[in-house]
Design a protein around this motif. Sequence first.
Motif, PDB file in Angstrom:
ATOM      1  N   GLY A 285       0.833  -1.202   0.000  1.00 51.66           N
ATOM      2  CA  GLY A 285       0.000   0.000   0.000  1.00 51.66           C
ATOM      3  C   GLY A 285       0.870   1.256   0.000  1.00 51.66           C
ATOM      4  O   GLY A 285       1.965   1.253   0.536  1.00 51.66           O
ATOM      5  N   ALA A 286       0.361   2.293  -0.632  1.00 52.28           N
ATOM      6  CA  ALA A 286       1.107   3.550  -0.675  1.00 52.28           C
ATOM      7  C   ALA A 286       0.616   4.454   0.442  1.00 52.28           C
ATOM      8  O   ALA A 286      -0.165   5.370   0.228  1.00 52.28           O
ATOM      9  N   GLN A 287       1.045   4.166   1.639  1.00 51.35           N
ATOM     10  CA  GLN A 287       0.609   4.939   2.795  1.00 51.35           C
ATOM     11  C   GLN A 287       1.436   6.225   2.888  1.00 51.35           C
ATOM     12  O   GLN A 287       2.675   6.156   2.840  1.00 51.35           O
ATOM     13  N   PRO A 288       0.796   7.385   2.999  1.00 46.30           N
ATOM     14  CA  PRO A 288       1.589   8.621   3.068  1.00 46.30           C
ATOM     15  C   PRO A 288       2.465   8.650   4.309  1.00 46.30           C
ATOM     16  O   PRO A 288       2.099   8.121   5.354  1.00 46.30           O
ATOM     17  N   ILE A 289       3.598   9.266   4.167  1.00 41.21           N
ATOM     18  CA  ILE A 289       4.566   9.269   5.264  1.00 41.21           C
ATOM     19  C   ILE A 289       4.127  10.191   6.402  1.00 41.21           C
ATOM     20  O   ILE A 289       4.532  10.024   7.543  1.00 41.21           O
ATOM     21  N   SER A 290       3.267  11.182   6.082  1.00 42.41           N
ATOM     22  CA  SER A 290       2.834  12.132   7.106  1.00 42.41           C
ATOM     23  C   SER A 290       1.379  12.525   6.878  1.00 42.41           C
ATOM     24  O   SER A 290       0.891  12.519   5.746  1.00 42.41           O
ATOM     25  N   ARG A 291       0.690  12.873   7.964  1.00 38.83           N
ATOM     26  CA  ARG A 291      -0.676  13.380   7.852  1.00 38.83           C
ATOM     27  C   ARG A 291      -0.693  14.902   7.868  1.00 38.83           C
ATOM     28  O   ARG A 291      -1.737  15.510   7.715  1.00 38.83           O
ATOM     29  N   ASP A 292       0.458  15.456   8.124  1.00 39.00           N
ATOM     30  CA  ASP A 292       0.564  16.903   8.253  1.00 39.00           C
ATOM     31  C   ASP A 292       0.644  17.528   6.861  1.00 39.00           C
ATOM     32  O   ASP A 292       1.642  17.366   6.153  1.00 39.00           O
ATOM     33  N   ALA A 293      -0.413  18.237   6.487  1.00 43.77           N
ATOM     34  CA  ALA A 293      -0.442  18.861   5.163  1.00 43.77           C
ATOM     35  C   ALA A 293       0.669  19.887   5.022  1.00 43.77           C
ATOM     36  O   ALA A 293       1.125  20.176   3.917  1.00 43.77           O
ATOM     37  N   ALA A 294       1.109  20.404   6.155  1.00 42.78           N
ATOM     38  CA  ALA A 294       2.153  21.426   6.101  1.00 42.78           C
ATOM     39  C   ALA A 294       3.546  20.837   6.315  1.00 42.78           C
ATOM     40  O   ALA A 294       4.507  21.567   6.550  1.00 42.78           O
ATOM     41  N   ALA A 295       3.626  19.513   6.216  1.00 39.68           N
ATOM     42  CA  ALA A 295       4.928  18.872   6.404  1.00 39.68           C
ATOM     43  C   ALA A 295       5.904  19.424   5.371  1.00 39.68           C
ATOM     44  O   ALA A 295       5.544  19.633   4.217  1.00 39.68           O
ATOM     45  N   GLY A 296       7.105  19.625   5.801  1.00 37.78           N
ATOM     46  CA  GLY A 296       8.083  20.257   4.916  1.00 37.78           C
ATOM     47  C   GLY A 296       8.573  19.334   3.815  1.00 37.78           C
ATOM     48  O   GLY A 296       8.227  18.153   3.756  1.00 37.78           O
ATOM     49  N   ASP A 297       9.383  19.910   2.940  1.00 36.85           N
ATOM     50  CA  ASP A 297       9.948  19.133   1.839  1.00 36.85           C
ATOM     51  C   ASP A 297      10.782  17.964   2.355  1.00 36.85           C
ATOM     52  O   ASP A 297      10.866  16.924   1.719  1.00 36.85           O
ATOM     53  N   VAL A 298      11.401  18.176   3.500  1.00 32.44           N
ATOM     54  CA  VAL A 298      12.251  17.130   4.054  1.00 32.44           C
ATOM     55  C   VAL A 298      11.444  15.855   4.281  1.00 32.44           C
ATOM     56  O   VAL A 298      11.847  14.766   3.905  1.00 32.44           O
ATOM     57  N   VAL A 299      10.286  16.037   4.903  1.00 30.13           N
ATOM     58  CA  VAL A 299       9.446  14.872   5.191  1.00 30.13           C
ATOM     59  C   VAL A 299       8.915  14.270   3.900  1.00 30.13           C
ATOM     60  O   VAL A 299       8.955  13.055   3.690  1.00 30.13           O
ATOM     61  N   ARG A 300       8.420  15.131   3.022  1.00 30.25           N
ATOM     62  CA  ARG A 300       7.840  14.610   1.769  1.00 30.25           C
ATOM     63  C   ARG A 300       8.884  13.881   0.922  1.00 30.25           C
ATOM     64  O   ARG A 300       8.602  12.876   0.297  1.00 30.25           O
ATOM     65  N   SER A 301      10.108  14.389   0.931  1.00 31.61           N
ATOM     66  CA  SER A 301      11.136  13.752   0.108  1.00 31.61           C
ATOM     67  C   SER A 301      11.527  12.385   0.660  1.00 31.61           C
ATOM     68  O   SER A 301      12.104  11.560  -0.044  1.00 31.61           O
ATOM     69  N   ALA A 302      11.214  12.152   1.928  1.00 35.78           N
ATOM     70  CA  ALA A 302      11.538  10.855   2.529  1.00 35.78           C
ATOM     71  C   ALA A 302      10.573   9.770   2.082  1.00 35.78           C
ATOM     72  O   ALA A 302      10.827   8.583   2.304  1.00 35.78           O
ATOM     73  N   GLN A 303       9.465  10.163   1.448  1.00 39.72           N
ATOM     74  CA  GLN A 303       8.469   9.176   1.012  1.00 39.72           C
ATOM     75  C   GLN A 303       9.068   8.179   0.019  1.00 39.72           C
ATOM     76  O   GLN A 303       8.844   6.972   0.108  1.00 39.72           O
ATOM     77  N   GLU A 304       9.837   8.711  -0.916  1.00 34.22           N
ATOM     78  CA  GLU A 304      10.414   7.833  -1.937  1.00 34.22           C
ATOM     79  C   GLU A 304      11.399   6.847  -1.314  1.00 34.22           C
ATOM     80  O   GLU A 304      11.418   5.663  -1.661  1.00 34.22           O
ATOM     81  N   ASP A 305      12.214   7.340  -0.387  1.00 31.29           N
ATOM     82  CA  ASP A 305      13.161   6.452   0.311  1.00 31.29           C
ATOM     83  C   ASP A 305      12.409   5.342   1.039  1.00 31.29           C
ATOM     84  O   ASP A 305      12.817   4.181   1.015  1.00 31.29           O
ATOM     85  N   LEU A 306      11.321   5.726   1.681  1.00 30.56           N
ATOM     86  CA  LEU A 306      10.537   4.751   2.439  1.00 30.56           C
ATOM     87  C   LEU A 306       9.946   3.690   1.508  1.00 30.56           C
ATOM     88  O   LEU A 306      10.047   2.488   1.783  1.00 30.56           O
ATOM     89  N   ASN A 307       9.347   4.130   0.413  1.00 27.43           N
ATOM     90  CA  ASN A 307       8.735   3.178  -0.521  1.00 27.43           C
ATOM     91  C   ASN A 307       9.774   2.187  -1.053  1.00 27.43           C
ATOM     92  O   ASN A 307       9.516   0.988  -1.152  1.00 27.43           O
ATOM     93  N   GLN A 308      10.945   2.715  -1.385  1.00 30.89           N
ATOM     94  CA  GLN A 308      11.999   1.846  -1.919  1.00 30.89           C
ATOM     95  C   GLN A 308      12.485   0.869  -0.852  1.00 30.89           C
ATOM     96  O   GLN A 308      12.686  -0.321  -1.118  1.00 30.89           O
ATOM     97  N   ALA A 309      12.654   1.386   0.371  1.00 27.32           N
ATOM     98  CA  ALA A 309      13.130   0.529   1.464  1.00 27.32           C
ATOM     99  C   ALA A 309      12.133  -0.596   1.739  1.00 27.32           C
ATOM    100  O   ALA A 309      12.518  -1.749   1.950  1.00 27.32           O
ATOM    101  N   LEU A 310      10.841  -0.273   1.720  1.00 20.62           N
ATOM    102  CA  LEU A 310       9.827  -1.295   1.990  1.00 20.62           C
ATOM    103  C   LEU A 310       9.758  -2.319   0.857  1.00 20.62           C
ATOM    104  O   LEU A 310       9.568  -3.512   1.094  1.00 20.62           O
ATOM    105  N   SER A 311       9.937  -1.837  -0.360  1.00 19.50           N
ATOM    106  CA  SER A 311       9.929  -2.752  -1.496  1.00 19.50           C
ATOM    107  C   SER A 311      11.118  -3.716  -1.418  1.00 19.50           C
ATOM    108  O   SER A 311      10.960  -4.927  -1.607  1.00 19.50           O
ATOM    109  N   ASP A 312      12.287  -3.186  -1.126  1.00 22.95           N
ATOM    110  CA  ASP A 312      13.481  -4.039  -0.984  1.00 22.95           C
ATOM    111  C   ASP A 312      13.303  -5.025   0.172  1.00 22.95           C
ATOM    112  O   ASP A 312      13.675  -6.196   0.073  1.00 22.95           O
TER     113      ASP A 312
END
Lengths: 101, 169
Positions: free
Chosen positions: B36-63
């Motif tokens: 599932g593609a669960q968002p990394i944060s519920r905070d709509a105002a989450a910064g770029d730092v948090v949002r950019s971590a989404q891709e790392d997380l998805n890749q890590a979970l896939s691996d």
Amino acid sequence: MAGTIEITRPETEKTTRDQTRETGTPGYLVVCWNDPVNLMPYVTHVFRTVFGWDRPVAERHMREVHEKGKSVLVRENFEKAEFYLHQLRKFSLHVTLETAE
Amino acid sequence: MKLILRESDRLVFRLSKREHEALLTTLRMSALFPLGAQPISRDAAAGDVVRSAQEDLNQALSDHRVEQAAGITGLLTDPLRCACQASGGWQLTLGPADSDRLLQVLNEIRVGAWEKLGRPDFEKGTRPEITEENFLCFWAFQLTDLFEGVLLAALAGDPDESEESGPPE
């Protein structure tokens, strides 16, 4: 001296992530949300495994998730918070990373 | 599935032939449920730092999922850890890493099945309509409940739910 090249490091804007790494500011919360699928003993087990908590601490957080809808598990700098998020997501828990106020 | 031996570094379970078949069938269902593609944060105002971590997380979970699948295959095909008994049953020996791997994979299947069932809240009495299309999801959901329950009870040292009286075979 022959072959010596002077390298100038480009100036880059420091991001919050860089600043967090440098200062270790614990500005990120790892939050676990309630869901109707994960078994309560499973959640307790995962908390104990990932954080190394004793059973009463893990159960307290598990109950908080179940009864209040969520529990802030840790407040950490970005790297540590991200690490815990990855570990908890590997167990399919509903966890997110939120910025602390 | 019964716990027959608990030591500091291993748990030994006995499974009937049917339980073994059910476990294998359940674990094979992992491929039916994409991550599932669960968002990394519920905070709509989450910064770029948090949002950019989404891709790392998805890749890590896939691996991680690929690693876990390989680990489960290794576990179930290793005659030292998953051995057929003369009685026709099976003996499953789990080290700490095996227990966590099996729990993770079973729970991933459980969550995947639950999502395909429409995310019902059984505690609140919501029951999905069972159809030919979702029957296997419901079956997998129930089976993971059973296997996870036994594993968790064994890991927690709860004798009432996991152990069988009498000497180990």
